[in-house]
Design a protein around this motif. Structure first.
Motif, PDB file in Angstrom:
ATOM      1  N   MET A   1       0.641  -1.578  -0.007  1.00  0.00           N
ATOM      2  CA  MET A   1       0.090  -0.303   0.068  1.00  0.00           C
ATOM      3  C   MET A   1       1.190   1.511  -0.116  1.00  0.00           C
ATOM      4  O   MET A   1       1.866   1.396   0.111  1.00  0.00           O
ATOM      5  N   ARG A   2       0.441   2.433  -1.169  1.00  0.00           N
ATOM      6  CA  ARG A   2       1.282   3.599  -0.823  1.00  0.00           C
ATOM      7  C   ARG A   2       0.720   4.047  -0.051  1.00  0.00           C
ATOM      8  O   ARG A   2      -0.895   4.575   0.069  1.00  0.00           O
ATOM      9  N   THR A   3       0.998   5.066   0.644  1.00  0.00           N
ATOM     10  CA  THR A   3       0.643   6.630   1.358  1.00  0.00           C
ATOM     11  C   THR A   3       1.503   7.898   1.441  1.00  0.00           C
ATOM     12  O   THR A   3       2.455   7.651   1.356  1.00  0.00           O
ATOM     13  N   SER A   4       1.175   8.651   1.597  1.00  0.00           N
ATOM     14  CA  SER A   4       2.315  10.156   2.409  1.00  0.00           C
ATOM     15  C   SER A   4       2.474  10.158   3.191  1.00  0.00           C
ATOM     16  O   SER A   4       1.482  10.196   4.554  1.00  0.00           O
ATOM     17  N   LEU A   5       3.411  11.433   3.961  1.00  0.00           N
ATOM     18  CA  LEU A   5       3.827  11.143   4.976  1.00  0.00           C
ATOM     19  C   LEU A   5       4.768  12.263   5.054  1.00  0.00           C
ATOM     20  O   LEU A   5       5.637  12.803   3.964  1.00  0.00           O
ATOM     21  N   ASP A   6       4.343  13.099   5.629  1.00  0.00           N
ATOM     22  CA  ASP A   6       4.832  15.110   5.746  1.00  0.00           C
ATOM     23  C   ASP A   6       5.777  15.088   6.885  1.00  0.00           C
ATOM     24  O   ASP A   6       5.526  14.705   8.288  1.00  0.00           O
ATOM     25  N   ILE A   7       7.525  14.573   6.124  1.00  0.00           N
ATOM     26  CA  ILE A   7       8.810  14.482   7.648  1.00  0.00           C
ATOM     27  C   ILE A   7       9.420  16.312   7.182  1.00  0.00           C
ATOM     28  O   ILE A   7       9.393  16.052   6.826  1.00  0.00           O
ATOM     29  N   PRO A   8      10.096  16.373   8.498  1.00  0.00           N
ATOM     30  CA  PRO A   8      10.918  17.073   8.500  1.00  0.00           C
ATOM     31  C   PRO A   8      11.549  17.623   7.269  1.00  0.00           C
ATOM     32  O   PRO A   8      12.224  16.339   7.966  1.00  0.00           O
ATOM     33  N   ASP A   9      12.175  18.024   7.256  1.00  0.00           N
ATOM     34  CA  ASP A   9      13.031  19.027   6.203  1.00  0.00           C
ATOM     35  C   ASP A   9      14.334  17.848   7.334  1.00  0.00           C
ATOM     36  O   ASP A   9      15.363  16.919   6.871  1.00  0.00           O
ATOM     37  N   PRO A  10      14.892  18.373   8.202  1.00  0.00           N
ATOM     38  CA  PRO A  10      15.991  17.844   8.486  1.00  0.00           C
ATOM     39  C   PRO A  10      15.616  16.296   8.848  1.00  0.00           C
ATOM     40  O   PRO A  10      17.180  15.791   8.883  1.00  0.00           O
ATOM     41  N   LEU A  11      14.486  15.857   9.888  1.00  0.00           N
ATOM     42  CA  LEU A  11      14.856  14.685   9.567  1.00  0.00           C
ATOM     43  C   LEU A  11      15.213  13.555   8.682  1.00  0.00           C
ATOM     44  O   LEU A  11      16.036  12.646   8.731  1.00  0.00           O
ATOM     45  N   PHE A  12      14.387  14.737   7.284  1.00  0.00           N
ATOM     46  CA  PHE A  12      14.155  13.177   6.285  1.00  0.00           C
ATOM     47  C   PHE A  12      15.494  13.981   6.050  1.00  0.00           C
ATOM     48  O   PHE A  12      16.260  12.480   5.796  1.00  0.00           O
ATOM     49  N   ARG A  13      16.561  14.183   5.838  1.00  0.00           N
ATOM     50  CA  ARG A  13      17.909  14.061   5.806  1.00  0.00           C
ATOM     51  C   ARG A  13      18.612  13.477   7.047  1.00  0.00           C
ATOM     52  O   ARG A  13      19.522  12.478   6.118  1.00  0.00           O
ATOM     53  N   HIS A  14      18.338  13.054   8.182  1.00  0.00           N
ATOM     54  CA  HIS A  14      18.756  12.451   8.589  1.00  0.00           C
ATOM     55  C   HIS A  14      18.528  11.421   8.458  1.00  0.00           C
ATOM     56  O   HIS A  14      19.338  10.498   8.517  1.00  0.00           O
ATOM     57  N   LEU A  15      17.805  10.422   8.000  1.00  0.00           N
ATOM     58  CA  LEU A  15      17.207   9.169   7.401  1.00  0.00           C
ATOM     59  C   LEU A  15      17.302   8.921   6.152  1.00  0.00           C
ATOM     60  O   LEU A  15      18.073   7.907   6.113  1.00  0.00           O
ATOM     61  N   LYS A  16      17.740  10.005   5.363  1.00  0.00           N
ATOM     62  CA  LYS A  16      18.418   9.588   4.133  1.00  0.00           C
ATOM     63  C   LYS A  16      19.818   9.432   4.361  1.00  0.00           C
ATOM     64  O   LYS A  16      20.322   8.482   3.486  1.00  0.00           O
ATOM     65  N   ALA A  17      20.380   9.911   4.704  1.00  0.00           N
ATOM     66  CA  ALA A  17      21.491   9.445   5.379  1.00  0.00           C
ATOM     67  C   ALA A  17      22.387   8.496   6.294  1.00  0.00           C
ATOM     68  O   ALA A  17      23.054   8.005   5.226  1.00  0.00           O
ATOM     69  N   LYS A  18      21.023   8.362   7.397  1.00  0.00           N
ATOM     70  CA  LYS A  18      21.286   7.237   7.518  1.00  0.00           C
ATOM     71  C   LYS A  18      21.679   6.001   6.734  1.00  0.00           C
ATOM     72  O   LYS A  18      22.396   4.584   6.460  1.00  0.00           O
ATOM     73  N   ALA A  19      20.008   5.555   5.458  1.00  0.00           N
ATOM     74  CA  ALA A  19      19.872   4.769   4.949  1.00  0.00           C
ATOM     75  C   ALA A  19      21.424   4.581   4.196  1.00  0.00           C
ATOM     76  O   ALA A  19      21.779   3.483   3.896  1.00  0.00           O
ATOM     77  N   ALA A  20      21.695   5.777   3.583  1.00  0.00           N
ATOM     78  CA  ALA A  20      23.119   6.295   2.603  1.00  0.00           C
ATOM     79  C   ALA A  20      24.426   5.300   3.501  1.00  0.00           C
ATOM     80  O   ALA A  20      25.185   4.029   2.484  1.00  0.00           O
ATOM     81  N   LEU A  21      24.465   5.350   4.756  1.00  0.00           N
ATOM     82  CA  LEU A  21      25.633   4.693   5.448  1.00  0.00           C
ATOM     83  C   LEU A  21      25.611   3.419   5.390  1.00  0.00           C
ATOM     84  O   LEU A  21      26.397   3.046   5.661  1.00  0.00           O
ATOM     85  N   GLU A  22      23.820   3.391   5.150  1.00  0.00           N
ATOM     86  CA  GLU A  22      24.094   1.720   6.130  1.00  0.00           C
ATOM     87  C   GLU A  22      23.655   0.768   4.747  1.00  0.00           C
ATOM     88  O   GLU A  22      23.955  -0.243   4.707  1.00  0.00           O
ATOM     89  N   GLY A  23      24.522   1.677   3.403  1.00  0.00           N
ATOM     90  CA  GLY A  23      23.765   1.006   2.178  1.00  0.00           C
ATOM     91  C   GLY A  23      22.821   0.308   1.801  1.00  0.00           C
ATOM     92  O   GLY A  23      21.951  -0.385   1.212  1.00  0.00           O
ATOM     93  N   SER A  24      21.341   1.110   2.469  1.00  0.00           N
ATOM     94  CA  SER A  24      19.634   0.539   2.451  1.00  0.00           C
ATOM     95  C   SER A  24      19.716   1.917   1.525  1.00  0.00           C
ATOM     96  O   SER A  24      19.377   2.797   1.476  1.00  0.00           O
ATOM     97  N   THR A  25      18.265   1.594   1.202  1.00  0.00           N
ATOM     98  CA  THR A  25      17.313   2.262   0.200  1.00  0.00           C
ATOM     99  C   THR A  25      16.194   3.147   1.779  1.00  0.00           C
ATOM    100  O   THR A  25      16.162   2.010   2.361  1.00  0.00           O
ATOM    101  N   LEU A  26      15.715   3.873   1.515  1.00  0.00           N
ATOM    102  CA  LEU A  26      15.142   5.011   2.479  1.00  0.00           C
ATOM    103  C   LEU A  26      14.115   4.143   2.322  1.00  0.00           C
ATOM    104  O   LEU A  26      13.671   4.019   3.874  1.00  0.00           O
TER     105      LEU A  26
END
Length: 80
Positions: free
Chosen positions: A1-26
């Motif tokens: 199922m698809r959904t949309s979430l409103d994630i604050p920019d600082p949290l989104f950047r943190h998640l994106k960086a963490k995914a990249a460091l772990e070699g994972s997708t967001l």
């Protein structure tokens, strides 16, 4: 199922960086974090949905004339 979430920019950047460091997708990182959160024990207290506003007991009502009820005066009283 698809959904949309409103994630604050600082949290989104943190998640994106963490995914990249772990070699994972967001997507995989967020799914993993949600699953871990759902599987964790409920030892943490629930977050109140409508917290009470803070109040200060002065012992007696403040006697203020209408002249004192401007935003500037009320703000000054709150700062005291």
């Amino acid at each position: 199922m698809r959904t949309s979430l409103d994630i604050p920019d600082p949290l989104f950047r943190h998640l994106k960086a963490k995914a990249a460091l772990e070699g994972s997708t967001l997507r995989d990182l967020v799914l993993n974090l949600v699953q871990r959160g759902l599987n964790s024990s409920n030892s943490a207290p629930p977050i109140p949905t409508s917290p009470d506003l803070p109040s200060i007991s002065l012992g007696a009502p403040m006697a203020l004339s209408e002249a004192h009820l401007s935003n500037a005066n009320l703000s000054a009283l709150a700062d005291e």
